[in-house]
Every structure is written in structure tokens, then in C-alpha cells.
Design an enzyme around this catalytic site. Sequence first.
Site, mmCIF file in Angstrom:
data_model
loop_
_atom_site.group_PDB
_atom_site.id
_atom_site.type_symbol
_atom_site.label_atom_id
_atom_site.label_comp_id
_atom_site.label_asym_id
_atom_site.label_seq_id
_atom_site.Cartn_x
_atom_site.Cartn_y
_atom_site.Cartn_z
ATOM 1 N N CYS A 1 9.130 1.060 1.182
ATOM 2 C CA CYS A 1 10.196 0.049 1.420
ATOM 3 C C CYS A 1 11.128 0.285 0.058
ATOM 4 O O CYS A 1 12.292 0.097 0.446
ATOM 5 C CB CYS A 1 9.638 -1.451 1.286
ATOM 6 S SG CYS A 1 8.000 -1.447 0.572
ATOM 7 N N ARG B 1 -2.000 6.084 -1.560
ATOM 8 C CA ARG B 1 -2.788 5.033 -2.038
ATOM 9 C C ARG B 1 -4.166 5.476 -2.462
ATOM 10 O O ARG B 1 -4.938 6.050 -1.814
ATOM 11 C CB ARG B 1 -2.727 3.864 -1.319
ATOM 12 C CG ARG B 1 -1.512 3.243 -1.003
ATOM 13 C CD ARG B 1 -1.514 2.276 0.190
ATOM 14 N NE ARG B 1 -0.255 1.846 0.429
ATOM 15 C CZ ARG B 1 0.002 0.774 1.565
ATOM 16 N NH1 ARG B 1 -1.263 0.153 2.057
ATOM 17 N NH2 ARG B 1 1.183 0.725 2.092
ATOM 18 N N GLN C 1 2.881 6.143 7.494
ATOM 19 C CA GLN C 1 3.189 4.640 7.883
ATOM 20 C C GLN C 1 4.410 4.587 8.737
ATOM 21 O O GLN C 1 5.426 5.081 8.462
ATOM 22 C CB GLN C 1 3.337 3.818 6.564
ATOM 23 C CG GLN C 1 3.236 2.370 6.720
ATOM 24 C CD GLN C 1 2.911 1.789 5.543
ATOM 25 O OE1 GLN C 1 3.356 2.025 4.499
ATOM 26 N NE2 GLN C 1 2.141 0.583 5.482
ATOM 27 N N ASP D 1 6.905 2.905 9.298
ATOM 28 C CA ASP D 1 7.650 1.888 8.720
ATOM 29 C C ASP D 1 9.112 1.618 9.429
ATOM 30 O O ASP D 1 9.706 2.311 9.937
ATOM 31 C CB ASP D 1 7.807 1.946 7.201
ATOM 32 C CG ASP D 1 7.123 1.145 6.222
ATOM 33 O OD1 ASP D 1 6.669 0.075 6.727
ATOM 34 O OD2 ASP D 1 6.703 1.856 5.306
ATOM 35 N N HIS E 1 12.531 -1.118 8.143
ATOM 36 C CA HIS E 1 12.993 -2.053 7.314
ATOM 37 C C HIS E 1 14.476 -2.469 8.032
ATOM 38 O O HIS E 1 15.169 -1.818 8.384
ATOM 39 C CB HIS E 1 13.240 -1.476 5.890
ATOM 40 C CG HIS E 1 12.094 -1.132 5.050
ATOM 41 N ND1 HIS E 1 11.654 0.202 5.212
ATOM 42 C CD2 HIS E 1 11.253 -1.998 4.971
ATOM 43 C CE1 HIS E 1 10.374 0.223 4.620
ATOM 44 N NE2 HIS E 1 10.051 -1.026 4.421
ATOM 45 N N LYS F 1 4.325 -14.079 6.895
ATOM 46 C CA LYS F 1 4.261 -12.742 8.037
ATOM 47 C C LYS F 1 3.320 -13.070 9.196
ATOM 48 O O LYS F 1 2.873 -14.023 9.119
ATOM 49 C CB LYS F 1 3.524 -11.792 7.079
ATOM 50 C CG LYS F 1 1.943 -12.282 6.761
ATOM 51 C CD LYS F 1 1.194 -10.881 6.231
ATOM 52 C CE LYS F 1 -0.182 -11.344 5.818
ATOM 53 N NZ LYS F 1 -1.083 -10.338 5.394
ATOM 54 N N HIS G 1 9.957 -6.411 6.701
ATOM 55 C CA HIS G 1 9.238 -4.954 6.780
ATOM 56 C C HIS G 1 8.300 -4.964 7.877
ATOM 57 O O HIS G 1 7.645 -6.126 8.197
ATOM 58 C CB HIS G 1 8.140 -5.096 5.701
ATOM 59 C CG HIS G 1 8.762 -5.215 4.193
ATOM 60 N ND1 HIS G 1 8.869 -4.208 3.334
ATOM 61 C CD2 HIS G 1 9.481 -6.212 3.541
ATOM 62 C CE1 HIS G 1 9.563 -4.791 2.246
ATOM 63 N NE2 HIS G 1 9.593 -6.012 2.422
#
Length: 643
Positions: free
Chosen positions: A332, A361, A379, A381, A383, A462, A508
Site C-alpha cells: 500500500c 513478512r 499479494q 493487491d 488500491h 472491513k 485496500h
Amino acid sequence: MKITLKDGSVKEYENSMSVIDIAKDISEGLARVACVGEVDGEVVDLRTVIDHDCQLNILTFDSDEGKHAFRHTASHILAQAVKRLYPETKLAIGPSIDNGFYYDMEKDTPFTQDDLEKIEKEMKKIVKENLEITSFTKPREEAIAFMKERNEPYKVELIEDLPEDSIISFYQQGEFVDLCAGPHLMTTKPVKAFKLTSIAGAYWRGDEHNQMLTRIYGTAFTKKAELDDYLTMMEEAKKRDHRKLGKELGLFMMREEGPGFPFFLPKGMVLKNTLLDYWREIHEKAGYVEISTPIMLSRHLWETSGHWDHYKENMYTTVIDDQDFAIKPMNCPGGVLVYESEPRSYRDLPLRMGELGLVHRHEKSGQLHGLMRVRCFTQDDAHIFMTPEQIRDEIKGVAGLIDQVYSLFGFKYHVELSTRPDDSMGSDEDWELATDSLRGALDDLGLDYVVNEGDGAFYGPKIDFHLEDSIGRTWQCGTIQLDFQLPLRFDLHYTGADGEKHRPIMIHRVAFGSIERFIGILIEHFAGAFPTWLAPVQVEVIPISDKHMEYGNKVLEALKAAGIRAEIDGRAEKMGYKIREAQLQKIPYMLVVGGKEEENEAVSVRSRFKGDEGQIKLDDFLASIKQEIATRENRKVEKEEEK
């Protein structure tokens, strides 16, 4: 005293009443299956006495709270059995978990499978004894002395970590006493259907610098039939274990040189790239642009985003030219930099930016698990930057896209909406707008959902999508999160129709979640037998003998020219052996070719779905399989009675 029940009805009592007595007054049947009570939102023991007006919900094993109390009681029965059989054992912690419970213990000699059978036998005795479960409290200093006297150093350490003025809660059943906040069942009697399932190692408090303990896992149900169904599912899960199938099918490997860092093998890369091609196709159709952001960025960025302060223990860091850098754990902040790279107008919004970003991670070694829990993953993702008025439609668009993805693979799913937590940032107005937008989008789509009060992220509410695989397990994959904080932290703007600067709102969202984890889920969901469009090898050509290799290669070339992933088995082995090998590799189609097939420009088709499908013209087979791949059909195996 007025007691308002879940259905809105009201019971009145002159004197104080325990939860279990109120349950009996409502229905003897309800009292028999009750596990815990919920008084004004707080989960309590059935033995709790109520002396004031309140809302009361009697919870059974069908509720999460009921399961928790039932299985937490089972963990105490396990610990009691162990202390009876092996009194020198030191007890650590024994919580309930999803689908079961465990207890961590220290014993000089490791537990064996034979020990589990003895412990189960002793647990059955404890259940049969129908021991009453009671609770009592002690001041902190007395509690420490009490546990020192019982020679339980781990319990002492837990109590010493609590504030000095704490009142410490204990539960007792027969001779067994445990440090515990509860709640628990009334007696040991209901816990009849249980099974100890495995033994593992676990560091005390999850810290590898601490003592290694033995963790005994188990599960418990109210009925033997439910336990049997669960154990059958677990046996099926073992057969489908993606680590086992990943090795057998040549998809991926793990090496001690890179713990938590998966190696994708050629067939695994075909699978992964096919998924990513699908991802790109649906996102392009949905109006997304694709970006790629650096894998490593400076400490300054992560300080601005808040990750350096709140997530640093999970980040890999380094120093370049005397400056701190971090390998990205999330995409992000990079997406934010792309947004602010040029002036934005309300006409540019919504701006949907997708990224297949490689993130790292740090996970503790004991938590690593094949592709499901790794240290490095892709990932999927996206945005989305938008105006407040666009929130609802954008949420609906994302939810529709996630539904499209899960439906393709045959996943059922359920939805959870998580609302403002206690440690949230932002104004009441922002949170109200965000939560109402999420709720409204779900209502517009007609999706059933559960509300998790106070379980949102600190920066926004969320929506989570929990998919159900073919053997009934659930996995949390898709997420939609609204974020007011990153646009604020990075001082993002767009120029509105009024010519003034306004702050965008950010979504997100992920559909697959982690591509690697999603592949692990797909391997287990399909037991390695992927739909034809996804299969690394879609067709295996099997010549009957060496003299048919020339025609076999001609068929192979025709398949490849049609864009079909195909191989030929030219080994000097019997045809039956080759067919069995292809079946073990879960290849959707086998084309057996010999003299008759060559003469007719045909192939004899054996499929994973129907077995022997007979001889058909090669051109007809090509047209059929191309259609199946193009439509991403998930062709089912036909049952015997349907043939």
C-alpha cells in the site's frame, strides 16, 4: 427483576437467579444443552447469579462461545488426566482453538502415541465421574503462593505478570485446580465425544528463546456422530495435504536453505502464471490499471505509513549508504506514492490500481506451513482512490469481482463485516460514513453477512470473505478495507468540481489474498485434480507402441499448435502403466494412439471425468477441449450411477 431474552420476550423473577436456573425455567431441554450464558453482551458461566435487569442469551454448542467453553473444559479434562498419570508434568496453557483445543506441558520424557491412548482412557473416567466444576478467586500474592505450593512454575509466571491488585480466578474439578478466567461447563459429564489428535512442540509463550514444551492437540463435540464426521474430514484433509501433493505433482518445494521461501517448479509456475493471467484479465475488464512498486523502500516511507512503529518486528530491514531500508511487507505505501506522483482531479476518480506485489513478512519458524504460511508471497493487491460519494459503488464492484473469482472455483463463502475497534483513528463522521457504505453495499448486493463489532482495522472498517472448500473447511482470503488514515498521513489530495482540494478515500482489497496460499488452498480443494484450464499438463499423449510414436508426435504438435499444454509418454512401458502414471499426475485427458487412430485421424480419449470416452476425430477433440479451456469449465467426475 426483568430478564429480556434473545427473542425479545421478558421473564420476571422476584429473587436472584443463576443462569442455569433461568434456562431450566425456559425449558429443561434448553438447560440440558446450554454451555454458557451471555449477560448484556458478556459471556459468563451458567452458574453465574443474576440479580438485576438485563438481556440474557443462553448459548449452546451451536454458538462460537458455547464451543469455546465446551472445548476449554475438555482441555482441563486433558490436563487433569495427564496430572493423574504423570504427576511430575508442569502445566502451561490450555486454550480452546478453532475446531478443538490444546494444552502445553513440560514433561521430562516426551509424550508418545501410546501415552495419548492412556490419557484418553483417563479422560473418559473423568467424564464418567461427572465432576462438578466450580470457580474461586484469590488475591495475587496468595495465588502465587498457591501455585508455587502446587509446583506449577508456568502458572506462577503468568500470575506474576498481572497487576499487583489483580484478583486471580481459578477453576476446580475434583482434585484438579487450574488458573483460568473461564467460562466452563457445569460438570465434566457432557464432554463425551472427544479425541486427542496429535503431539507437537511449542515454545513457552511462542518465543524460541524459551523452554520447548509439548503441545497435545484434541477436539471435542457434543455427539459422537459429529466427532466421527470431523475425524473423517481430517483424514481426507491428510490425503489432500498440499505439501504432499505439491511434491508428488512437481509443483513446488521447500528447502532448509530458505525456510518459509517457496521454490516454484516448472509445473507450479504454469499453474501460478495461469492464475495470474486470469487475474489480469478480470481486472482489466473491471477498469483497473496495473502497477509495480519497488520491493525495498526507505525507513522514512515506513515511518510515514506507520509500519515502522507498529509492524517492524515482522519486517526485514537493511542499511544502504548509511540509511535504513525495509523490504516491503505490504504494497500500500508504494501505491500511495504512485497516486501522489501527479496532480489528481475528481475526473480521475475512482482510480483503481492493481499490483501483484512480492512482499516479505517475518514469521516464526514454528508457524511456517507449506504455502499456507510463508515469509515471501505475492499479494494480489489493489488500491482504489475515490470520492466519498463513490464508496458504495466501488465496494459493490469489488465484492462482485471477488464473487466472480470464488464462483469460478466452486467455492461457497460467507461474509463478515468488522466495525470500529476501541483503538481506532479518525473522526466519528468518517467511521459512520465508512461503515454505512460497507453495510449498504452488502445490502444492495443481497449478501448475507455477520457483523463483528469492534473487529475492524484501526484505520477503517472491513469486509472479509471466508470461503469453504470441498471438504467443508473455511479459509479467510478476500478482504475489502476502507482507509481514511493513509491518505491523511501522506497528505493526499484531488481537486474537486469546486476547484478546492479534497482528501481521497482509499480501499485496500485482495481477491486471492496471497497467490501462494491460494494455490495451496486450490491444491487441497481439488485434491490436485485441477480443472482443465488450470492443469499444468492438460493432455498426455500415449502411443500404444514405438511404431506409433510418429503419429503420437503429430497429435502432440496439433495440441500445442492449438495452445493446449500437452506431453507425450514415449517410454518403453506398457500402456496400462502409462495410463496409471498419468492418472496419478491428475492429468485431465489421456489420448491413446495406435494404428486404428492413425488410420482415422482420431484419438482414443480417456478422461479423469468419465474414464473411457471412446475414439473421436482429433479435430473434434481439439474443438471440445479448446471450448472447455476458453470457458474455464469445471468439469465434474461422473458417478457410476450417472454413466
